[in-house]
Design an enzyme around this catalytic site. Structure first.
Site: not given
Ligand code: GCO
Length: 254
Positions: A145, A158
Site C-alpha cells: 500500500s 492498516y
Molecule cells: C485509506 C485507504 C487506503 C488506501 C491504500 C492506498 O483509508 O487511506 O483505504 O487503503 O487506499 O492504502 O495504497
C-alpha cells in the site's frame, strides 16, 4: 513463448472476488492462467467466477475466512488436492478500520494485523513448503500500500500491517530465492474499490486524492492487474524482494 504469458499456470488469489483481487484475476486469465479464488463471500465468489470464466479459463472458488489462521495450512492442502499445484500466490485479501488511533479497539487492531499480515505469512509458508518439497519454482505477490511508506491520519493498524508487508516480502524473498521462489509486492495508490468506497463517496477526500496524485485521478483495479502479470510471469524471474508502486505518481511527490 511470450515472457509475459501465464499459459499453463495456476494462480491462487485471496480476496479474488472483488476490487484489486478480481482485477488481478481477470488480467491473469487474459494472460492464460487458470484461477483459484479465495474469499469469505460465497455469492460474490460465484459472481467473480462467472466474470473470470468468460475469458475461457478455468476458475475454482473457496469460501474461507483468513482470520482463521490456524486453518490456513489445511485449506491450502485441500486446494492442492482438488486443483493441483499452485504456481502463483497473490496475497491480496485485506481489511481496514479507520478512526483516531486512541479509539482503535484491540479487537480491530488484531483483526487487521491477522488478516493483512499474519495470514499472508502463514499462507506463504504453506505455498513455500509445497514448492520446496516438490522442487518447483514459484511466485508470490503481496499487496502492499502507499501506507507501506507514508501514513495518513486514521488508518494506524492498516498502515502498520502494510509496512509489515513490505518487510515480510523482503524477508521471504531473501530466504526462498535459493528455491526459485520469487517474492514481490505491489503498492497500489488510491484505487476505486469497495475498500475505498467511503472515501470515493466523500467529495472532499476524493478531491484531495485527485489533487495529491500527479496523474490527477483514482486508479482502477486493472492497473494493478497488469503489474501483477509482470511479477507473475517469466519476465520478472530476476526480480525479487521488491515493491512496485502503481500509484499515479503519488509517492514520487511524497
Ligand atoms: C485509506 C485507504 C487506503 C488506501 C491504500 C492506498 O483509508 O487511506 O483505504 O487503503 O487506499 O492504502 O495504497
Amino acid at each position: 513463448m511470450n515472457k509475459f504469458s501465464l499459459t499453463g499456470k495456476k494462480a491462487l488469489v485471496t480476496g479474488g472476488n472483488r476490487g484489486i483481487g478480481l482485477g488481478i484475476a481477470q488480467e491473469f486469465a487474459q494472460a492464460g492462467a487458470d484461477l483459484v479464488l479465495l474469499a469469505r463471500d460465497q455469492a460474490a465468489l460465484e459472481e467473480a467466477r462467472g466474470q473470470v470464466e468468460s475469458t475461457g479459463r478455468r476458475v475454482a472458488v473457496y469460501s474461507f475466512d483468513l482470520n482463521n489462521v490456524e486453518e490456513i495450512p489445511g485449506m491450502y492442502a485441500q486446494i492442492i488436492q482438488d486443483s493441483g499445484a499452485i504456481d502463483i500466490l497473490v496475497n491480496n485479501a485485506g481489511t481496514i478500520c479507520r478512526g483516531p488511533a486512541e479509539e482503535i479497539s484491540l479487537e480491530d487492531w488484531n483483526l487487521v494485523m491477522t488478516v493483512n499480515l499474519t495470514a499472508v505469512f502463514v499462507l506463504s509458508q504453506a505455498f513455500a513448503r509445497e514448492h520446496i518439497s516438490s522442487k518447483r519454482p514459484g511466485k508470490i505477490i503481496n499487496i502492499a500500500s502507499l501506507m507501506s511508506e507514508a501514513v495518513r491520519p486514521g488508518v494506524s493498524p492498516y498502515a502498520v500491517s502494510k509496512a509489515g508487508i513490505k518487510q515480510v516480502t523482503k524477508a521471504l524473498a531473501v530466504e526462498w530465492a535459493e528455491y526459485g521462489i520469487n517474492v514481490n509486492a505491489i503498492g497500489p495508490g488510491y484505487i476505486r474499490t469497495d475498500l475505498n468506497q467511503p472515501l470515493q463517496d466523500d467529495p472532499e477526500f476524493s478531491a484531495w486524492v485527485e489533487q495529491r496524485t500527479p496523474q490527477g485521478k483514482w486508479g482502477m483495479p486493472g492497473d494493478i492487474g497488469s503489474a501483477a502479470v509482470f511479477l507473475a510471469s517469466g519476465a520478472s524471474d530476476f526480480v525479487t524482494g521488491q515493491v512496485i508502486y502503481v500509484d499515479g505518481g503519488w509517492l514520487a511527490t511524497f
